[in-house]
Design a protein around this motif. Sequence first.
Motif, PDB file in Angstrom:
ATOM      1  N   GLY A  89      -2.826   3.201   4.188  1.00 35.51           N
ATOM      2  CA  GLY A  89      -1.584   2.744   3.569  1.00 35.51           C
ATOM      3  C   GLY A  89      -1.828   1.672   2.531  1.00 35.51           C
ATOM      4  O   GLY A  89      -1.151   1.622   1.502  1.00 35.51           O
ATOM      5  N   ALA A  90      -2.818   0.803   2.796  1.00 32.90           N
ATOM      6  CA  ALA A  90      -3.162  -0.232   1.813  1.00 32.90           C
ATOM      7  C   ALA A  90      -3.693   0.403   0.531  1.00 32.90           C
ATOM      8  O   ALA A  90      -3.378  -0.039  -0.577  1.00 32.90           O
ATOM      9  CB  ALA A  90      -4.182  -1.195   2.400  1.00 32.90           C
ATOM     10  N   GLY A  98      -0.805   1.840  -1.268  1.00 31.96           N
ATOM     11  CA  GLY A  98      -0.027   0.764  -1.870  1.00 31.96           C
ATOM     12  C   GLY A  98      -0.620   0.291  -3.188  1.00 31.96           C
ATOM     13  O   GLY A  98       0.106   0.031  -4.149  1.00 31.96           O
ATOM     14  N   ARG A  99      -1.951   0.190  -3.248  1.00 28.98           N
ATOM     15  CA  ARG A  99      -2.594  -0.216  -4.510  1.00 28.98           C
ATOM     16  C   ARG A  99      -2.364   0.829  -5.596  1.00 28.98           C
ATOM     17  O   ARG A  99      -2.161   0.482  -6.760  1.00 28.98           O
ATOM     18  CB  ARG A  99      -4.093  -0.435  -4.289  1.00 28.98           C
ATOM     19  CG  ARG A  99      -4.415  -1.651  -3.448  1.00 28.98           C
ATOM     20  CD  ARG A  99      -5.892  -2.028  -3.553  1.00 28.98           C
ATOM     21  NE  ARG A  99      -6.760  -0.925  -3.176  1.00 28.98           N
ATOM     22  CZ  ARG A  99      -7.089  -0.635  -1.918  1.00 28.98           C
ATOM     23  NH1 ARG A  99      -6.603  -1.370  -0.930  1.00 28.98           N
ATOM     24  NH2 ARG A  99      -7.903   0.357  -1.643  1.00 28.98           N
ATOM     25  N   ALA A 151       2.400   1.804   3.208  1.00 36.40           N
ATOM     26  CA  ALA A 151       2.255   1.356   1.820  1.00 36.40           C
ATOM     27  C   ALA A 151       3.431   0.490   1.400  1.00 36.40           C
ATOM     28  O   ALA A 151       3.261  -0.522   0.704  1.00 36.40           O
ATOM     29  CB  ALA A 151       2.135   2.568   0.896  1.00 36.40           C
ATOM     30  N   ALA A 152       4.634   0.874   1.830  1.00 35.51           N
ATOM     31  CA  ALA A 152       5.823   0.099   1.475  1.00 35.51           C
ATOM     32  C   ALA A 152       5.741  -1.315   2.040  1.00 35.51           C
ATOM     33  O   ALA A 152       6.134  -2.285   1.375  1.00 35.51           O
ATOM     34  CB  ALA A 152       7.080   0.807   1.979  1.00 35.51           C
ATOM     35  N   ARG A 153       5.234  -1.457   3.259  1.00 37.71           N
ATOM     36  CA  ARG A 153       5.092  -2.796   3.836  1.00 37.71           C
ATOM     37  C   ARG A 153       4.125  -3.638   3.009  1.00 37.71           C
ATOM     38  O   ARG A 153       4.381  -4.827   2.757  1.00 37.71           O
ATOM     39  CB  ARG A 153       4.607  -2.690   5.288  1.00 37.71           C
ATOM     40  CG  ARG A 153       5.669  -2.225   6.262  1.00 37.71           C
ATOM     41  CD  ARG A 153       5.221  -2.407   7.700  1.00 37.71           C
ATOM     42  NE  ARG A 153       4.137  -1.493   8.042  1.00 37.71           N
ATOM     43  CZ  ARG A 153       4.321  -0.277   8.547  1.00 37.71           C
ATOM     44  NH1 ARG A 153       5.548   0.185   8.740  1.00 37.71           N
ATOM     45  NH2 ARG A 153       3.286   0.489   8.851  1.00 37.71           N
ATOM     46  N   GLU A 154       3.016  -3.028   2.585  1.00 33.25           N
ATOM     47  CA  GLU A 154       2.059  -3.752   1.745  1.00 33.25           C
ATOM     48  C   GLU A 154       2.711  -4.195   0.438  1.00 33.25           C
ATOM     49  O   GLU A 154       2.521  -5.327  -0.028  1.00 33.25           O
ATOM     50  CB  GLU A 154       0.851  -2.855   1.449  1.00 33.25           C
ATOM     51  CG  GLU A 154      -0.038  -2.564   2.640  1.00 33.25           C
ATOM     52  CD  GLU A 154      -0.899  -3.752   3.022  1.00 33.25           C
ATOM     53  OE1 GLU A 154      -1.188  -4.587   2.144  1.00 33.25           O
ATOM     54  OE2 GLU A 154      -1.286  -3.841   4.209  1.00 33.25           O
ATOM     55  N   LEU A 155       3.477  -3.316  -0.171  1.00 33.17           N
ATOM     56  CA  LEU A 155       4.094  -3.617  -1.464  1.00 33.17           C
ATOM     57  C   LEU A 155       5.186  -4.679  -1.329  1.00 33.17           C
ATOM     58  O   LEU A 155       5.332  -5.537  -2.211  1.00 33.17           O
ATOM     59  CB  LEU A 155       4.667  -2.335  -2.074  1.00 33.17           C
ATOM     60  CG  LEU A 155       3.605  -1.307  -2.494  1.00 33.17           C
ATOM     61  CD1 LEU A 155       4.252   0.045  -2.758  1.00 33.17           C
ATOM     62  CD2 LEU A 155       2.857  -1.783  -3.730  1.00 33.17           C
TER      63      LEU A 155
END
Length: 287
Positions: A114-115, A118-119, A165-169
Motif C-alpha cells: 500500500g505504501a 501511495g507513492r 494507500a489512502a491512509r498513507e496519502l
Amino acid sequence: MVTSSTGSGLLPARSTRPGQPRLVLHLLAPLAGALSRAGTALLALAVPVECPGCGAVDVRLCRRCAADLVAPAVRVPVALAAPAWACAAYQGAASRCVVAWKDRGRLDLTPALGAALGRAVAAALLATTAGPLPAGAVLLVPVPSSAAARRGRGADVTAALARAAARELRHQGLHVRVRAVLQQQRRVADQAGLGAAARRGNLSGALGVRRARSSGLPGARVVLVDDVITTGATAAEACRALAEAGAVVAAVAAACWTPRRRHPGTCSPGTISSPWPSPADEGRVLD
C-alpha cells in the motif's frame, strides 16, 4: 494499612505514595517484553513465517526485499488515455511478494504494498496537476476482483490495497477517498499468453460501474489503482467504464509494473509485456 469498608468486606485504600505506579510499570516492562518475545517464538513454531521475497525465516519481510518495494515512482509507457505510474518492478523479490500477498494469504504485506501504491498515486497527482494539489477529494477506484477471486482469497485484496494507500496519502495531507464502484459484468477468457491487442479485445465491455454506487461519480477526479500494470488492458477497460459514468480519470497508479520484454507479434510498440504469465496482474477479472 488504611482500609475502607464495603458491603462485602474490607479493601485496601488506594496508595498515595508518589511515583509508585510509575515504578510498578518500570518493573513490569521487562516482563511484558519477555512475554511478548516468548509469544512470538511460540507462534513462529506453530505457524512458521518467512520472507516471501527470499525465504528468510522468522521474518515477515526482510529489509533487503522490503527495499525492492521502496522504489521511486516511474511513468509506465502503456497505451492509456490517462498517464500510468508505478513503483517497484514486477520481478524478483517484488513479484514474489505480490504473489504471496495476493494468492497465498500473506495479507500482512498489505501495508508495504500500500505504501508503494501511495507513492505512485502521489507522483501521478503531482505530475497531472499544475500548481498545488486540488483541495477537493480525489477518488481512488480499485480495479475489481471477480466474485470467485474474492471468495477464494477471503477478501477483496485490491480494495484493501487501495485503503492502505489512502491512509498513507492522508498522512501526507492529501484528501483522498476510496470508492469501489467498478464490477465485472461478464466472464472473460484466461489472459495468459495473450498480447496487448488480444487482451484488450478479451476485456472489451467486461467492466462497468455499480449503479448503486455511482452517485457523486460524474465530474469526480479519479485515480484508478491496481497492484500491477502489465499491458494496461485491464486499466484501459476500467478507464472506459469510469469515463462513461462521467468520472474524470486523471491517472492510473499501481504498486508494481512489469518490465519491458518485447517479442515480435505479441505487443505493439509502446506497450509492456512479459515472457511469463503474470499471476498478479489482470487476473482479477479472470479468476
